[in-house]
Scaffold this active site. Structure first.
Site, PDB file in Angstrom:
ATOM      1  N   THR A 212       5.321   5.993  15.331  1.00 38.28           N
ATOM      2  CA  THR A 212       6.172   7.376  15.392  1.00 38.28           C
ATOM      3  C   THR A 212       5.428   8.477  16.169  1.00 38.28           C
ATOM      4  O   THR A 212       4.040   8.520  16.410  1.00 38.28           O
ATOM      5  CB  THR A 212       5.981   7.918  13.851  1.00 38.28           C
ATOM      6  N   ARG A 240      18.102  -0.665   9.111  1.00 39.28           N
ATOM      7  CA  ARG A 240      16.998  -0.068   8.232  1.00 39.28           C
ATOM      8  C   ARG A 240      16.630   1.090   8.917  1.00 39.28           C
ATOM      9  O   ARG A 240      16.584   1.662  10.277  1.00 39.28           O
ATOM     10  CB  ARG A 240      15.676  -1.022   8.331  1.00 39.28           C
ATOM     11  N   GLY A 242      13.951   4.459   8.369  1.00 37.18           N
ATOM     12  CA  GLY A 242      12.550   4.849   7.614  1.00 37.18           C
ATOM     13  C   GLY A 242      12.600   6.504   7.346  1.00 37.18           C
ATOM     14  O   GLY A 242      13.627   6.981   7.105  1.00 37.18           O
ATOM     15  N   ASP A 243      11.118   6.941   7.124  1.00 40.90           N
ATOM     16  CA  ASP A 243      11.084   8.411   6.724  1.00 40.90           C
ATOM     17  C   ASP A 243      11.484   9.268   7.847  1.00 40.90           C
ATOM     18  O   ASP A 243      11.756  10.341   7.510  1.00 40.90           O
ATOM     19  CB  ASP A 243       9.945   8.310   6.006  1.00 40.90           C
ATOM     20  N   THR A 263       3.577   9.918   9.560  1.00 36.87           N
ATOM     21  CA  THR A 263       3.754   8.816  10.329  1.00 36.87           C
ATOM     22  C   THR A 263       3.060   7.708   9.402  1.00 36.87           C
ATOM     23  O   THR A 263       1.936   7.706   8.940  1.00 36.87           O
ATOM     24  CB  THR A 263       3.121   8.783  11.731  1.00 36.87           C
ATOM     25  N   GLY A 264       3.975   6.516   9.215  1.00 33.02           N
ATOM     26  CA  GLY A 264       3.366   5.612   8.312  1.00 33.02           C
ATOM     27  C   GLY A 264       4.418   4.445   7.902  1.00 33.02           C
ATOM     28  O   GLY A 264       5.563   4.612   8.675  1.00 33.02           O
ATOM     29  N   GLY A 266       7.330   3.854   6.148  1.00 33.42           N
ATOM     30  CA  GLY A 266       8.390   4.581   5.796  1.00 33.42           C
ATOM     31  C   GLY A 266       8.753   4.860   4.392  1.00 33.42           C
ATOM     32  O   GLY A 266       9.028   5.636   3.705  1.00 33.42           O
TER      33      GLY A 266
END
Length: 346
Positions: A212, A240, A242-243, A263-264, A266
């Site tokens: 990210t 899908r 994510g965050d 960042t990670g 999600g």
């Protein structure tokens, strides 16, 4: 009655004294400030060639300097965040824009979001396949539509109507990302027992969740803006999301507290509402930015099983990087012009 008045006066003095340290922490440390990240994960120096490390640092430097120049010259945090992220989106080094990873169906699906700390207005796009700079589409959703999030074909249509650059999906193809997908798909076909498959996913695939880019900036006018852009997770299925495009999870900004870009992994950042939680701890519990970030990343997120990190700037120009992984591509510059670029945990 006189005794009661004395007790009240003593209690008032006691609590007033307790508030003093918090007031001291609220001093302005930077007139303006900017931080960026290019993803977090198992980033180890032993696995990095000198050439690759130099390439990442050069691109991080280009991005942070671009945002800094805008702020130094009186530009807004909105302009600085958008332009800094453009540079990373246009680089194949990062999992965003040009360097986006591939889905299971061998396509690139990108997400982005941005938030204005002054108005609490926000914009996000998800699952776009042909918008060169997703962060700009997210900004236009915020400024030129009544909505907060648009997805898929509708988001692409909106971006086109707004005059953004639309590219053929082949623009996002990079051999490195495509090979990564093929390795994962080949492994999936291999006859492995449950424990072996789990080990493979833990060791070989987990970093595909962390790609990210993001930026948070405080400008000379006291406004904080946070933005995040991503290509998602390698081998993801079923569209899908994510965050990164979710306000409060991947991105949050509030001039009363701070701005955050995540960042990670999600799914965990969504469950923990990481970005907003940091702001809430500052707002409701009076924590400093550093204390709040540590509590959320090192305690709450870690206990859930989530991995990754955040970058953040508070209203006084304090800057924070917090992550529970081996590394995070990151850089910062303060109003004095001091620049810091790092990759590994130190």
């Amino acid at each position: 009655m006189k005794r009661f008045s004395i007790v009240v006066a003593v209690l008032f003095s006691f609590y007033a004294c307790k508030e003093t340290p918090q007031k001291e922490e609220q001093k302005q440390v930077n007139e303006f400030a900017i931080v960026i990240h290019g993803g977090a994960g198992t980033i180890l120096k032993k696995n990095m060639t000198p050439e690759k490390e130099a390439a990442y640092k050069a691109k991080l430097e280009e991005s942070i300097k671009k945002g800094y120049e805008i702020l130094q010259n009186g530009g807004t945090s909105m302009q600085a965040v958008e332009e800094a992220i453009h540079i990373m989106e246009d680089s194949p080094l990062f999992n965003a824009g040009k360097g986006a990873v591939f889905t299971h169906d061998e396509a690139n699906e990108m997400d982005a979001s941005i938030m204005d700390g002054k108005t609490l207005n926000a914009g996000a796009i998800a699952g776009v396949k042909d918008v060169r700079n997703p962060i700009s589409a997210a900004k236009l959703v915020m400024t030129n539509s009544p909505h907060v999030m648009l997805a898929g074909a509708g988001a692409s249509q909106f971006a086109k109507e707004q005059g953004l650059e639309i590219v053929d999906p082949s623009y996002f193809y990079t051999k490195r990302r495509f090979k990564s997908l093929q390795r994962i798909k080949d492994k999936e076909k291999t006859e492995l027992d449950h424990d072996e498959k789990q080990s493979f996913y833990d060791e070989d695939i987990k970093d595909s969740k962390f790609g990210t880019v993001g930026c948070v900036a405080l400008d000379k006018y006291g406004n904080i803006v946070a933005g995040t852009s991503t290509g998602g997770m390698t081998n993801k299925r079923w569209n899908r999301i994510g965050d990164a495009p979710i306000i409060g999870a991947g991105t949050y900004a509030n001039n009363a507290t701070c701005g955050v870009s995540s960042t990670g992994w999600g799914e965990y950042f969504i469950r923990a509402m990481v970005a907003h939680d940091i702001s809430a701890l500052m707002d409701y519990k009076g924590m400093s930015l550093k204390e709040a970030a540590q509590e959320v990343i090192q305690n709450k997120l870690t206990k859930l099983g989530g991995t990754g990190g955040i970058i953040a700037v508070d209203r006084n120009g304090n800057m924070v990087f917090e992550f529970n992984t081996a590394g995070m591509y990151r850089a910062s510059m303060n109003s004095k012009g001091d620049m810091e670029i790092k990759i590994y945990k130190e």
